[in-house]
Design a protein around this motif. Structure first.
Motif, PDB file in Angstrom:
ATOM      1  N   ILE A 303       0.852  -1.189   0.000  1.00  0.00           N
ATOM      2  CA  ILE A 303       0.000   0.000   0.000  1.00  0.00           C
ATOM      3  C   ILE A 303       0.888   1.240   0.000  1.00  0.00           C
ATOM      4  N   GLU A 304       0.710   2.073  -1.015  1.00  0.00           N
ATOM      5  CA  GLU A 304       1.407   3.358  -1.080  1.00  0.00           C
ATOM      6  C   GLU A 304       0.492   4.444  -0.526  1.00  0.00           C
ATOM      7  N   LEU A 305       1.050   5.358   0.261  1.00  0.00           N
ATOM      8  CA  LEU A 305       0.269   6.385   0.934  1.00  0.00           C
ATOM      9  C   LEU A 305       0.686   7.775   0.484  1.00  0.00           C
ATOM     10  N   GLU A 306      -0.304   8.626   0.215  1.00  0.00           N
ATOM     11  CA  GLU A 306      -0.080  10.053  -0.024  1.00  0.00           C
ATOM     12  C   GLU A 306      -1.112  10.787   0.826  1.00  0.00           C
ATOM     13  N   LEU A 307      -0.677  11.248   2.009  1.00  0.00           N
ATOM     14  CA  LEU A 307      -1.631  11.727   3.002  1.00  0.00           C
ATOM     15  C   LEU A 307      -1.273  13.135   3.469  1.00  0.00           C
ATOM     16  N   ASP A 308      -2.237  14.044   3.354  1.00  0.00           N
ATOM     17  CA  ASP A 308      -2.093  15.364   3.962  1.00  0.00           C
ATOM     18  C   ASP A 308      -2.341  15.262   5.465  1.00  0.00           C
ATOM     19  N   ASP A 309      -1.812  16.228   6.212  1.00  0.00           N
ATOM     20  CA  ASP A 309      -1.977  16.221   7.667  1.00  0.00           C
ATOM     21  C   ASP A 309      -3.189  17.008   8.138  1.00  0.00           C
ATOM     22  N   ASP A 310      -4.023  17.477   7.216  1.00  0.00           N
ATOM     23  CA  ASP A 310      -5.156  18.312   7.597  1.00  0.00           C
ATOM     24  C   ASP A 310      -6.103  17.561   8.531  1.00  0.00           C
ATOM     25  N   ARG A 345      -6.307  14.246   0.620  1.00  0.00           N
ATOM     26  CA  ARG A 345      -5.877  15.636   0.532  1.00  0.00           C
ATOM     27  C   ARG A 345      -7.090  16.545   0.705  1.00  0.00           C
ATOM     28  N   VAL A 346      -6.789  17.779   1.046  1.00  0.00           N
ATOM     29  CA  VAL A 346      -7.809  18.816   1.125  1.00  0.00           C
ATOM     30  C   VAL A 346      -7.434  19.896   0.134  1.00  0.00           C
ATOM     31  N   HIS A 347      -8.347  20.178  -0.803  1.00  0.00           N
ATOM     32  CA  HIS A 347      -8.050  21.132  -1.872  1.00  0.00           C
ATOM     33  C   HIS A 347      -9.304  21.918  -2.207  1.00  0.00           C
ATOM     34  N   ARG A 348      -9.172  23.232  -2.214  1.00  0.00           N
ATOM     35  CA  ARG A 348     -10.274  24.124  -2.579  1.00  0.00           C
ATOM     36  C   ARG A 348     -11.553  23.822  -1.801  1.00  0.00           C
ATOM     37  N   GLY A 349     -11.387  23.659  -0.501  1.00  0.00           N
ATOM     38  CA  GLY A 349     -12.545  23.477   0.356  1.00  0.00           C
ATOM     39  C   GLY A 349     -13.194  22.117   0.290  1.00  0.00           C
ATOM     40  N   THR A 350     -12.525  21.125  -0.282  1.00  0.00           N
ATOM     41  CA  THR A 350     -13.091  19.780  -0.413  1.00  0.00           C
ATOM     42  C   THR A 350     -12.063  18.747   0.051  1.00  0.00           C
ATOM     43  N   ALA A 351     -12.527  17.788   0.853  1.00  0.00           N
ATOM     44  CA  ALA A 351     -11.686  16.660   1.255  1.00  0.00           C
ATOM     45  C   ALA A 351     -11.811  15.554   0.210  1.00  0.00           C
ATOM     46  N   TRP A 352     -10.664  15.047  -0.235  1.00  0.00           N
ATOM     47  CA  TRP A 352     -10.607  14.001  -1.254  1.00  0.00           C
ATOM     48  C   TRP A 352      -9.969  12.753  -0.669  1.00  0.00           C
ATOM     49  N   LEU A 353     -10.630  11.626  -0.824  1.00  0.00           N
ATOM     50  CA  LEU A 353     -10.057  10.325  -0.478  1.00  0.00           C
ATOM     51  C   LEU A 353     -10.116   9.437  -1.708  1.00  0.00           C
ATOM     52  N   GLU A 354      -8.970   8.915  -2.112  1.00  0.00           N
ATOM     53  CA  GLU A 354      -8.909   8.014  -3.259  1.00  0.00           C
ATOM     54  C   GLU A 354      -8.253   6.703  -2.832  1.00  0.00           C
ATOM     55  N   VAL A 355      -8.864   5.587  -3.187  1.00  0.00           N
ATOM     56  CA  VAL A 355      -8.292   4.259  -2.962  1.00  0.00           C
ATOM     57  C   VAL A 355      -8.259   3.554  -4.313  1.00  0.00           C
ATOM     58  N   ILE A 356      -7.055   3.248  -4.770  1.00  0.00           N
ATOM     59  CA  ILE A 356      -6.853   2.696  -6.116  1.00  0.00           C
ATOM     60  C   ILE A 356      -6.131   1.359  -5.989  1.00  0.00           C
ATOM     61  N   ASP A 357      -6.582   0.355  -6.733  1.00  0.00           N
ATOM     62  CA  ASP A 357      -5.880  -0.927  -6.720  1.00  0.00           C
ATOM     63  C   ASP A 357      -5.648  -1.414  -8.139  1.00  0.00           C
ATOM     64  N   ASP A 358      -4.699  -2.332  -8.290  1.00  0.00           N
ATOM     65  CA  ASP A 358      -4.375  -2.896  -9.606  1.00  0.00           C
ATOM     66  C   ASP A 358      -4.946  -4.298  -9.766  1.00  0.00           C
ATOM     67  N   GLY A 359      -6.079  -4.550  -9.099  1.00  0.00           N
ATOM     68  CA  GLY A 359      -6.659  -5.881  -9.099  1.00  0.00           C
ATOM     69  C   GLY A 359      -7.472  -6.195 -10.346  1.00  0.00           C
ATOM     70  N   VAL A 360      -8.333  -7.207 -10.215  1.00  0.00           N
ATOM     71  CA  VAL A 360      -9.055  -7.740 -11.369  1.00  0.00           C
ATOM     72  C   VAL A 360     -10.212  -6.851 -11.800  1.00  0.00           C
ATOM     73  N   GLY A 361     -10.647  -5.926 -10.929  1.00  0.00           N
ATOM     74  CA  GLY A 361     -11.744  -5.040 -11.291  1.00  0.00           C
ATOM     75  C   GLY A 361     -13.076  -5.772 -11.383  1.00  0.00           C
ATOM     76  N   PHE A 362     -14.115  -5.012 -11.677  1.00  0.00           N
ATOM     77  CA  PHE A 362     -15.455  -5.592 -11.834  1.00  0.00           C
ATOM     78  C   PHE A 362     -16.304  -4.612 -12.625  1.00  0.00           C
ATOM     79  N   ASP A 363     -17.432  -5.104 -13.125  1.00  0.00           N
ATOM     80  CA  ASP A 363     -18.356  -4.259 -13.873  1.00  0.00           C
ATOM     81  C   ASP A 363     -19.249  -3.513 -12.897  1.00  0.00           C
ATOM     82  N   VAL A 364     -19.166  -2.191 -12.930  1.00  0.00           N
ATOM     83  CA  VAL A 364     -19.955  -1.371 -12.016  1.00  0.00           C
ATOM     84  C   VAL A 364     -21.415  -1.445 -12.413  1.00  0.00           C
TER      85      VAL A 364
END
Length: 421
Positions: A303-310, A345-364
């Motif tokens: 797991i790679e992390l890119e985390l703001d301290d906000d 991250r927090v940018h322009r008044g909005t909190a963003w959380l992204e979780v990305i994986d390189d797995g098999v995926g699925f049909d949404v």
């Protein structure tokens, strides 16, 4: 009737011209059309009955063969067939056109009328829809339904079997009708959105209550089967140690060692139970620290992390932490991934959380899965967590290409990104 720019005694939009498709030949027909529109608009707050009534009124008033009323869906990104003259009324709700696709989509995108007199298949804007039997009709006119307060609401299409030359007056008449019904359709759309939101809140309230009861039962079971039983066993060991401390010191030492082990194990279980209610790490380190701790607890993939301290409001931190927790659990169970990235991250008044994986995926799927073994099963609860704090959840995935989950939550002004100040 003077609001349409004509003098009393003249037909709406001028007299009917020879060779013109549309037109109202008398003030009586103009009055009948207006009264029909008023009656349809006041019949109820639902989109489909209003659109169906409008379609019938237009074909009667304009001497066309068929009319389709396409209305913007709740996302404002596509048109849905909401009303049609028979036999096409059976397809209401089933035909959808993305904005920009087909003649109606082109009209919605450009906010201007379109006319095809013949050979519509040669027009680059035309997109055949087999159910609507476009080849049975030679000519068509399409106009946007919009008004100042409501903006674009939808598109009106009329078709004729015989070749017809639509004039500016014809389009003006259709435009007037479109403006007359746009406000009523806009109100019907708002009513539909409100009803859908109320139903969603009712379902969510039921799910929250159910989840609370399930969590209480789980905690009660954990305490009864784990902590309570270990405390009972601990009391036995202490009793045994007390009885043998003088007569059999070695046995007393052994019983006290077992008791110490049970105390440590019980403390671990108590901490786990407390963490299930409210992760203590959020109090001490905030969301960034909580996500880092959560990532360390997942040993199955990198797991790679890119985390703001906000720091965020407490309820937002809990919601985003639980969404990340559900994401990592889904990756562990379903994705067969080797790498995941967690970004906060927090940018322009909005909190963003992204979780990305390189797995098999699925049909949404457009609707949440009811299969608890499906990777889509937890998506609804995550979306509802985001909505509960005023945010939204976006899921991007397809088979063989991994999955991206993006949660965004707008923050109060005091919690906005300092760069925006």
């Amino acid at each position: 009737m003077t609001s349409f720019g004509r003098e009393p005694g003249h037909a709406l939009l001028g007299p009917y011209q020879e060779g013109t498709v549309l037109g109202l030949t008398s003030p009586e027909r103009a009055n009948a059309l207006l009264l029909g529109i008023i009656e349809a608009a006041s019949s109820g707050p639902h989109v489909e009955p209003l659109a169906a009534a409008v379609a019938r009124l237009i074909t009667d008033a304009t001497a066309t063969d068929v009319c389709f009323v396409h209305v913007l869906d709740d996302t404002d990104r596509s048109l849905t067939l909401a009303g049609a003259t028979p036999p096409f009324d059976q397809y209401v709700g089933e035909i959808q056109l993305p904005i920009g696709s087909g003649v109606a989509g082109w009209v919605a995108s450009h906010r201007e009328p379109a006319v095809i007199v013949e050979r519509k298949e040669e027009d680059p804007r035309y997109m055949p829809i087999p159910a609507l039997r476009g080849t049975d009709y030679t000519s068509m006119a399409s106009v946007p339904m919009e008004s100042g307060p409501s903006g674009l609401v939808g598109v009106l299409n009329v078709h004729t079997v015989r070749r017809r030359q639509f004039t500016d007056r014809d389009l003006q008449l259709l435009g007037v009708i479109g403006r007359l019904v746009a406000g009523a359709l806009h109100q019907a759309r708002m009513h539909r959105k409100l009803e859908a939101r109320e139903r969603a809140h009712e379902r969510f309230a039921e799910q929250v209550i159910g989840a609370q009861e399930a969590e209480r039962r789980r905690l009660a079971g954990d305490i009864h089967d784990g902590i309570s039983q270990r405390l009972v066993t601990l009391s036995y060991h202490l009793d045994a140690a007390g009885h043998s401390i003088t007569a059999e010191p070695e046995l007393a030492v052994e019983q006290l060692a077992l008791a110490r082990d049970l105390v440590n194990l019980t403390l671990d279980e108590a901490r786990a139970a407390i963490g299930g209610l409210r992760p203590p790490v959020l109090d001490d380190l905030g969301l960034a620290g909580g996500l880092a701790s959560l990532a360390r607890s997942v040993p199955h993939f990198e797991i790679e992390l890119e985390l703001d301290d906000d720091r965020l409001p407490e309820h937002v931190e809990i919601a985003l932490y639980r969404i990340a927790q559900e994401c990592l659990q889904n990756i562990t169970k379903h994705a067969r991934a080797t790498l995941a990235r967690v970004r906060f991250r927090v940018h322009r008044g909005t909190a963003w959380l992204e979780v990305i994986d390189d797995g098999v995926g699925f049909d949404v799927q457009p609707a949440p899965s009811v299969d608890p073994h499906s990777p889509g099963y937890g998506m609804q609860s995550m979306a509802e967590r985001a909505e509960l704090v005023g945010g939204r959840l976006r899921v991007i995935s397809r088979r063989g290409s991994g999955t991206t989950i993006i949660a965004t939550v707008p923050l109060p002004a005091t919690d906005a990104d300092p760069e925006d100040a």
